[in-house]
Design an enzyme around this catalytic site. Sequence first.
Site, PDB file in Angstrom:
ATOM      1  N   ASP A   1       0.846  -1.190   0.000  1.00  0.00           N
ATOM      2  CA  ASP A   1       0.000   0.000   0.000  1.00  0.00           C
ATOM      3  C   ASP A   1       0.884   1.244   0.000  1.00  0.00           C
ATOM      4  O   ASP A   1       1.474   1.594   1.016  1.00  0.00           O
ATOM      5  CB  ASP A   1      -0.898  -0.044   1.251  1.00  0.00           C
ATOM      6  CG  ASP A   1      -1.739   1.212   1.404  1.00  0.00           C
ATOM      7  OD1 ASP A   1      -1.786   2.024   0.447  1.00  0.00           O
ATOM      8  OD2 ASP A   1      -2.349   1.386   2.479  1.00  0.00           O
TER       9      ASP A   1
ATOM     10  N   ASP B   1      -9.763 -16.625 -16.071  1.00  0.00           N
ATOM     11  CA  ASP B   1     -10.573 -16.988 -14.906  1.00  0.00           C
ATOM     12  C   ASP B   1     -11.727 -17.904 -15.324  1.00  0.00           C
ATOM     13  O   ASP B   1     -12.364 -17.671 -16.354  1.00  0.00           O
ATOM     14  CB  ASP B   1     -11.143 -15.697 -14.292  1.00  0.00           C
ATOM     15  CG  ASP B   1     -11.940 -15.962 -13.038  1.00  0.00           C
ATOM     16  OD1 ASP B   1     -11.323 -16.363 -12.035  1.00  0.00           O
ATOM     17  OD2 ASP B   1     -13.182 -15.777 -13.054  1.00  0.00           O
TER      18      ASP B   1
ATOM     19  N   GLU C   1      -7.106 -21.021 -15.574  1.00  0.00           N
ATOM     20  CA  GLU C   1      -7.648 -21.582 -14.328  1.00  0.00           C
ATOM     21  C   GLU C   1      -8.488 -22.781 -14.751  1.00  0.00           C
ATOM     22  O   GLU C   1      -9.660 -22.662 -15.088  1.00  0.00           O
ATOM     23  CB  GLU C   1      -8.516 -20.568 -13.582  1.00  0.00           C
ATOM     24  CG  GLU C   1      -8.864 -21.105 -12.208  1.00  0.00           C
ATOM     25  CD  GLU C   1     -10.069 -20.457 -11.561  1.00  0.00           C
ATOM     26  OE1 GLU C   1     -10.199 -20.577 -10.339  1.00  0.00           O
ATOM     27  OE2 GLU C   1     -10.897 -19.837 -12.257  1.00  0.00           O
TER      28      GLU C   1
HETATM   29  C1  NOJ Z   1     -11.889 -17.961  -9.779  1.00  0.00           C
HETATM   30  C2  NOJ Z   1     -11.147 -16.951  -8.979  1.00  0.00           C
HETATM   31  O1  NOJ Z   1      -9.853 -17.408  -8.730  1.00  0.00           O
HETATM   32  C3  NOJ Z   1     -11.952 -16.737  -7.717  1.00  0.00           C
HETATM   33  O2  NOJ Z   1     -11.251 -15.969  -6.782  1.00  0.00           O
HETATM   34  C4  NOJ Z   1     -13.251 -16.093  -8.112  1.00  0.00           C
HETATM   35  O3  NOJ Z   1     -14.066 -15.970  -6.972  1.00  0.00           O
HETATM   36  C5  NOJ Z   1     -13.992 -16.915  -9.157  1.00  0.00           C
HETATM   37  N1  NOJ Z   1     -13.142 -17.415 -10.194  1.00  0.00           N
HETATM   38  C6  NOJ Z   1     -15.067 -16.097  -9.825  1.00  0.00           C
HETATM   39  O4  NOJ Z   1     -14.503 -15.172 -10.696  1.00  0.00           O
END
Ligand code: NOJ
Length: 575
Positions: A57, A235, A297
């Site tokens: 920060d 994501d 992911e």
């Molecule tokens: C995966 C992300 O890593 C997580 O933190 C998030 O809550 C969900 N996708 C929804 O975007």
Amino acid sequence: MVRRLAIVVALSLLVNCLAINIASAADSQLAVTSPLKQEPWWKHAVFYEIYPRSFADAKNAGVGNLQGIISKLDYLKDLGVDAIWITPCYPSPQVDFGYDISDYENIAPEYGTLADFDQLVKEANARNIKIVMDLVMNHTSDKHKWFIESRSSKSNPKRDWYIWRDGKDNGPPNNWNSIFGHSAWTLDPTTKQYYYHFFYPEQPDLNWRNPAVKKAMFDVVRFWLDRGVAGFRLDAITTLFEDPNLKDNKVLAGKNAYGDPNMANENNDHSPQIHEVLRELRQVINSYPGDRVLVGETYGKDLADLCLMYGKNGDEIHLPMNFQFAYINKLSAPDFRARIDEWDNNPAKGWPVYLFNNHDCVRSYNRYGDGVQNDQIAKLMATMLLTLRGTPLLYYGEELGMENRDPRSIDEVYDPIGKLGWPKEKGRDGERTPMQWNADTNAGFSQAKPWLPVTASYKSHNVAVEEKDPNSILNYYKKLIQLRRVNPDLREGDYKSLNAGDKSVLAYLRGKDNSYVLVALNMSKSAQKIRLQLPEEVSRHAKLLISNATGSQTVDLSSDLNLDPLGAYVWEIVR
Ligand code: NOJ
């Protein structure tokens, strides 16, 4: 106390000596490493995930920001990081702490401005560090202008950008549940239809069957590529499409932390249509110079599932994350051996990517630690992560041995799933606490009260203290990263696992053409005597490169090796 000091001095001499070995190896091998075949940068890069809210920060606001990250670039450079993946820093109501995006082409005011972002890219690049953005294509925030328009009326041109359906039998259109609890459908009072959300109700799913959605999202992709980002972490990429007929999901035995029945999600996850989008996205990426990268992911049920993510012709995701490896959750040599062997020999011939941590799971320090020898275990795990054939991904603070600090009561919880699922599901705040820079107030993260409390261990496990301690986890990571950078066997060598049946020791060779590095990881808490089953052609003389244990500098591999409890050893095979 005196004894402890003596041990520290002795160890520091040993580690310094190792450091010198590595440094001189670095000098002599640099000439070897540079002319190696030109491969995409991400194959040998160390990625580092930053959760911007918790990293540094610079404004004393209690939350981190881009200027905070900029101020720590030298630290990251020194650590040996090649690429930073920043979790979403776009404008957002922060219901899901950034994963609910309300404007894809800007920076959240609490984190900075686009000018700060440009400065970050420039200053990072000047240090040979690349910036990878988080791309959330599955859903937006309910405060995104697209959704505000979409929900305004059934005839709005953006209506079909999201998934709207009439209810059934006075309830939602089908039995799908949100992964964050309860129905995946929310009734909107304005038009009396339900909209679909795989995650929170504040995260409505985009309708990827609508070509306008794809076009808008690919424009976002170009916006950031034009700004110089090196790629994206995708994501929730497996959930882009749902069965258009809204077939009910199979209900499985048991209930989840939210009290909902468990479900297979076979009709709203892993739909084959995602591959077409991924191929097109890859083409967009490929149209830019500089080997831009896609990191995924990619939760999947098994290896076959995961391999699909590379694409049939290697034309989809470069680096799909392997959570089957990341979440083994116990110090088990056979389990790690099996996962690594299958991943290294994956039928897609995809480049492996390894990680233990991220912002959604309990830190590896706690998951693998035994509460007594956690630092030793953290070094053992780091040795594995950074000596495998593949791209390693670190999560901020992992290099310090940061631990989880879970909320102690429901009133302390910020992450909504922790509120809904308490106490079975405590949420993810625990792994998102402020980075530990020093032993001062708030761990040097901020002068203001941080948005989440710092962990109890911050006085001992922080950058300032660990930088000075030659035996620290931080210095161990630095040395491993440096070793991996300069050692051709660790960079490019094949992986070959050894002693397949051993229950305690994970051992493997890295290298080829009579040049090898040998790694032995004793995952048990007792000393192990082991005779390594090496191929004929491998010399039996080895020189220690790095270890978390005390041990002799040279070993004869034709006799038994004695490994310390939880000992990790990396040897160079001397030809
Ligand atoms: C995966 C992300 O890593 C997580 O933190 C998030 O809550 C969900 N996708 C929804 O975007």
